[in-house]
Every structure is written in C-alpha cells, then in structure tokens.
Scaffold this motif. Structure first.
Motif, PDB file in Angstrom:
ATOM      1  N   UNK A  12      -0.665 -10.338  -2.948  1.00 19.21           N
ATOM      2  CA  UNK A  12      -1.309  -9.023  -3.029  1.00 19.21           C
ATOM      3  C   UNK A  12      -0.244  -7.932  -3.171  1.00 19.21           C
ATOM      4  N   UNK A  13      -0.576  -6.829  -3.843  1.00 18.65           N
ATOM      5  CA  UNK A  13       0.374  -5.713  -3.887  1.00 18.65           C
ATOM      6  C   UNK A  13       0.606  -5.194  -2.469  1.00 18.65           C
ATOM      7  N   UNK A  14       1.873  -4.998  -2.122  1.00 18.84           N
ATOM      8  CA  UNK A  14       2.212  -4.553  -0.770  1.00 18.84           C
ATOM      9  C   UNK A  14       1.781  -3.108  -0.568  1.00 18.84           C
ATOM     10  N   UNK A  15       1.604  -2.734   0.711  1.00 17.44           N
ATOM     11  CA  UNK A  15       1.171  -1.390   1.078  1.00 17.44           C
ATOM     12  C   UNK A  15       2.194  -0.771   2.023  1.00 17.44           C
ATOM     13  N   UNK A  16       2.403   0.529   1.892  1.00 18.96           N
ATOM     14  CA  UNK A  16       3.205   1.287   2.858  1.00 18.96           C
ATOM     15  C   UNK A  16       2.296   2.290   3.538  1.00 18.96           C
ATOM     16  N   UNK A  17       2.366   2.324   4.871  1.00 15.72           N
ATOM     17  CA  UNK A  17       1.558   3.268   5.639  1.00 15.72           C
ATOM     18  C   UNK A  17       2.432   4.359   6.240  1.00 15.72           C
ATOM     19  N   UNK A  18       1.944   5.592   6.172  1.00 14.65           N
ATOM     20  CA  UNK A  18       2.574   6.732   6.818  1.00 14.65           C
ATOM     21  C   UNK A  18       1.457   7.701   7.222  1.00 14.65           C
ATOM     22  N   UNK A  62      -1.812   5.604   2.728  1.00 14.35           N
ATOM     23  CA  UNK A  62      -1.552   4.213   2.366  1.00 14.35           C
ATOM     24  C   UNK A  62      -1.180   4.171   0.892  1.00 14.35           C
ATOM     25  N   UNK A  63       0.062   3.825   0.629  1.00 10.82           N
ATOM     26  CA  UNK A  63       0.578   3.719  -0.734  1.00 10.82           C
ATOM     27  C   UNK A  63       0.535   2.265  -1.181  1.00 10.82           C
ATOM     28  N   UNK A  64       0.055   2.033  -2.397  1.00 10.59           N
ATOM     29  CA  UNK A  64       0.166   0.706  -2.995  1.00 10.59           C
ATOM     30  C   UNK A  64       1.484   0.642  -3.750  1.00 10.59           C
ATOM     31  N   UNK A  65       2.227  -0.460  -3.571  1.00  8.45           N
ATOM     32  CA  UNK A  65       3.539  -0.606  -4.183  1.00  8.45           C
ATOM     33  C   UNK A  65       3.466  -1.366  -5.506  1.00  8.45           C
ATOM     34  N   UNK A  66       4.560  -1.313  -6.232  1.00 11.18           N
ATOM     35  CA  UNK A  66       4.670  -2.040  -7.503  1.00 11.18           C
ATOM     36  C   UNK A  66       5.073  -3.496  -7.274  1.00 11.18           C
ATOM     37  N   UNK A  67       5.341  -3.870  -6.034  1.00  5.86           N
ATOM     38  CA  UNK A  67       5.779  -5.228  -5.690  1.00  5.86           C
ATOM     39  C   UNK A  67       4.789  -5.866  -4.722  1.00  5.86           C
ATOM     40  N   UNK A  68       4.760  -7.183  -4.715  1.00  2.88           N
ATOM     41  CA  UNK A  68       3.900  -7.925  -3.792  1.00  2.88           C
ATOM     42  C   UNK A  68       4.667  -8.238  -2.513  1.00  2.88           C
ATOM     43  N   UNK A  69       3.928  -8.693  -1.502  1.00  2.41           N
ATOM     44  CA  UNK A  69       4.579  -9.128  -0.261  1.00  2.41           C
ATOM     45  C   UNK A  69       5.548 -10.283  -0.537  1.00  2.41           C
ATOM     46  N   UNK A  70       5.128 -11.193  -1.404  1.00  3.77           N
ATOM     47  CA  UNK A  70       5.985 -12.348  -1.714  1.00  3.77           C
ATOM     48  C   UNK A  70       7.272 -11.905  -2.387  1.00  3.77           C
ATOM     49  N   UNK A  71       7.190 -10.943  -3.281  1.00  2.00           N
ATOM     50  CA  UNK A  71       8.400 -10.456  -3.960  1.00  2.00           C
ATOM     51  C   UNK A  71       9.345  -9.765  -2.982  1.00  2.00           C
ATOM     52  N   UNK A  72       8.798  -9.023  -2.039  1.00  2.00           N
ATOM     53  CA  UNK A  72       9.638  -8.375  -1.019  1.00  2.00           C
ATOM     54  C   UNK A  72      10.305  -9.432  -0.146  1.00  2.00           C
ATOM     55  N   UNK A  73       9.549 -10.460   0.204  1.00  3.79           N
ATOM     56  CA  UNK A  73      10.102 -11.542   1.016  1.00  3.79           C
ATOM     57  C   UNK A  73      11.227 -12.261   0.281  1.00  3.79           C
ATOM     58  N   UNK A  74      11.020 -12.532  -1.002  1.00  4.69           N
ATOM     59  CA  UNK A  74      12.037 -13.237  -1.798  1.00  4.69           C
ATOM     60  C   UNK A  74      13.286 -12.381  -1.968  1.00  4.69           C
ATOM     61  N   UNK A  98      -7.273  -8.647  -2.885  1.00  6.00           N
ATOM     62  CA  UNK A  98      -6.145  -8.021  -3.579  1.00  6.00           C
ATOM     63  C   UNK A  98      -5.780  -6.646  -2.998  1.00  6.00           C
ATOM     64  N   UNK A  99      -6.104  -6.452  -1.714  1.00  5.65           N
ATOM     65  CA  UNK A  99      -5.819  -5.177  -1.035  1.00  5.65           C
ATOM     66  C   UNK A  99      -6.467  -3.995  -1.752  1.00  5.65           C
ATOM     67  N   UNK A 100      -7.630  -4.235  -2.343  1.00  4.42           N
ATOM     68  CA  UNK A 100      -8.323  -3.172  -3.066  1.00  4.42           C
ATOM     69  C   UNK A 100      -9.181  -2.354  -2.115  1.00  4.42           C
ATOM     70  N   UNK A 101      -9.043  -1.034  -2.182  1.00  5.16           N
ATOM     71  CA  UNK A 101      -9.814  -0.137  -1.345  1.00  5.16           C
ATOM     72  C   UNK A 101     -11.295  -0.204  -1.698  1.00  5.16           C
ATOM     73  N   UNK A 102     -12.144  -0.336  -0.657  1.00  6.87           N
ATOM     74  CA  UNK A 102     -13.592  -0.339  -0.849  1.00  6.87           C
ATOM     75  C   UNK A 102     -14.210   0.435   0.314  1.00  6.87           C
ATOM     76  N   UNK A 103     -14.392   1.726   0.115  1.00  4.77           N
ATOM     77  CA  UNK A 103     -14.914   2.574   1.181  1.00  4.77           C
ATOM     78  C   UNK A 103     -16.393   2.325   1.461  1.00  4.77           C
TER      79      UNK A 103
END
Length: 303
Positions: free
Chosen positions: A87-93, A148-160, A288-293
């Motif tokens: 899934x595309x990674x998320x950043x929270x602030x 909540x920002x959606x990133x251009x990278x996935x969790x797996x890519x950040x891990x790798x 896919x971490x898609x927002x659904x309000x």
C-alpha cells in the motif's frame, strides 16, 4: 497550537533536559546463616523470577524509528491495522502543520495534490533519506487536528531502502493512566508522561476539538513538536497526535486552549499540553489505504 517554531528554539534552550526521578535503593538483605533456609529462599526467588519473566507484559522501547521531520513540525510514517506492505505509505501530522496554512474552522481537505517532503529518521534520530508526498489524503482542524499525506512510496519500498517500518495506529480509544511517549522528529527529542484524562471539548481560538487527550504535567512539549506521534509505551502503537498546550494561562485563545465540559463549564490548565486521538482514523481508510469517509464506522468530519 504549538506554533511552528519562532519562540520554540528559545523555549528549548531554557527548558533543558528532564532529570530522571530519583529511586531509593533497596535495603540490603540480612545475612542468612542457615544453609537449608538459604537454599529454600534461593529456590523460591528463582521460581518467582521465572514466573515474572513469563507473565510480565512486554514494554516496547520507544525510539525515533519511523518518525519524520517536516519543515515546521513533526510527524510519523503510519499504517492502519489492515494496511498491507504494497500500500502507499502515509505520513501523519497536524492539520495546522499543512504547507498551505491553517484550515479554517469547518474546513476539510481531501485528495489535494502535494509534493511535500519529509526527513525519515532511524531509531537514533539520524536522518536516513527523504520521503515525498503525492497528495494530502485528508486534513482538518475541525473536531480533531490531523493531516494524512499519501506518499509516492509503499511501506515495502521504505523497508527495502531504509529498513524502517511504519508505526501502527491503534483502533481503540486510549485509556487514562497509560504511559506514553511523545516523539518529536523535528527536535529529535522525546517527552514521557501519562494520559491524565480527556477533555470533552478543547477550544482554541476559532477551533474546537472533541475528546482530546490531556497529558500529565511531565510532557512539556514545545513549538515544533506539533504532529508528533503519541506512542503507548506498552504496545508501541500510536494512540494520538500531539497538537497544543496552554502556554500563558489565558482562556480559549490561540496557544491557550481551554477545556469545556458537557455543561459548558470552562477550565483553564496553564502549562498543560494536549493531543488529538487517532483511534477513529483507521475506519475511514480501506483497501490500498484509500480514504472512504462514507465507510461504516467512519466519524471523521466530511467536506
């Protein structure tokens, strides 16, 4: 809101490092001359220690791993309980940390393009690299104070690339008395305290937040800590996002939030700091971490 710096640097200088509490050393055990008694005592002690090792809850070491620094605030790479590695990674602030400025009361931002960058930190607080947003998936300062920002990278890519895993958002309401740590990626500094309780409404200037976390006095957060994840020490999960504190003892003004109870009574707690709960967020994000309000259980404010 914890103002994005300015006076914060001065506040950091005068604040200094927190001193560890003094703990009395245990009294020495009296000498035992009876060999049989000594053997029995040692056996009981050994058994008790073994049982303690089995039953004692595991406490997670809270580090900077997975937190990020923003240009003006703090944040963290987060996942929801059902998120997957691809899934595309998320950043929270915080909502008030947006590059576009504070959202107005009642304003909700959804799927707004953004190329904002974040400095990813390892456990020691060392910057490993830069993450980039593709959009602001969700942001508001109404009822809560979150972005909540959606990133251009996935969790797996950040891990790798960096061997960093995201922090998990807890999906249950935080509990009073819980030992917590506020982890600031901007200052590379942590604040340890407990959840003191909850404010029915927290009012600051034009904004009102619901069911806010109130810290015990040990968490003396400063400007730049806005957006820091609030981590449950026992689980390592995120239970809130740090956002404000009453600096001067003023009543319900910017940088001086006040608590309002269900009867409308106002309480001002000078020097006390607050966070916004995050347990309600996972229900609003699906596959896919898609927002659904409109999802069942989603209570976040809608545009």
């Amino acid at each position: 809101m914890r103002k994005p710096l300015g006076a914060a640097l001065f506040a950091l200088v005068i604040a200094g490092a927190g001193a560890a509490p003094a703990v009395a050393a245990p009294a020495p055990e009296p000498a035992v001359t009876d060999t049989a008694t000594s053997v029995v005592r040692d056996a009981v002690t050994s058994t008790t220690a073994a049982v303690s090792r089995i039953t004692a809850p595991t406490v997670q070491a809270v580090t900077f791993a997975g937190t990020v620094s923003l240009s003006n605030c703090s944040g963290s790479v987060v996942r929801f309980p059902d998120s997957e590695d691809n899934d595309p990674a998320m950043v929270m602030s915080n909502g008030h940390c947006l590059e576009t400025g504070f959202p107005a009361a009642g304003e909700v931002i959804v799927d707004q393009a953004s190329s904002r960058t974040f400095g990813l930190l390892n456990a020691a607080g060392t910057r490993l690299g830069t993450l980039r947003a593709s959009k602001i998936a969700y942001a508001t300062m109404t009822d809560t104070d979150v972005s909540l920002y959606q990133l251009t990278t996935t969790y797996a890519q950040i891990k790798t690339s960096y061997n960093i895993s995201p922090l998990t958002l807890n999906d249950t309401h935080p509990v009073a008395g819980t030992a917590i740590t506020v982890v600031s990626g901007y200052w590379k500094r942590t604040y340890a305290c407990n959840v003191d309780g909850f404010a029915y409404r927290l009012k600051e200037g034009d904004w009102t937040w619901k069911d806010s976390v109130r810290y015990t006095s040990a968490c003396q957060t400063i400007g730049g800590t806005s957006g820091s994840p609030v981590v449950d020490n026992a689980t390592g999960n995120v239970v809130a996002v740090n956002n404000t504190g009453n600096e001067d003892g003023a009543r319900c003004t910017v940088n001086n939030p006040c608590e309002v109870d269900e009867s409308g009574n106002v309480t001002v707690r000078a020097g006390i700091n607050y966070a916004q709960e995050t347990y309600q967020i996972p229900a609003c994000f699906g596959v896919d971490n898609k927002l659904d309000l409109s999802a069942s259980g989603c209570t976040l404010p809608k545009p």
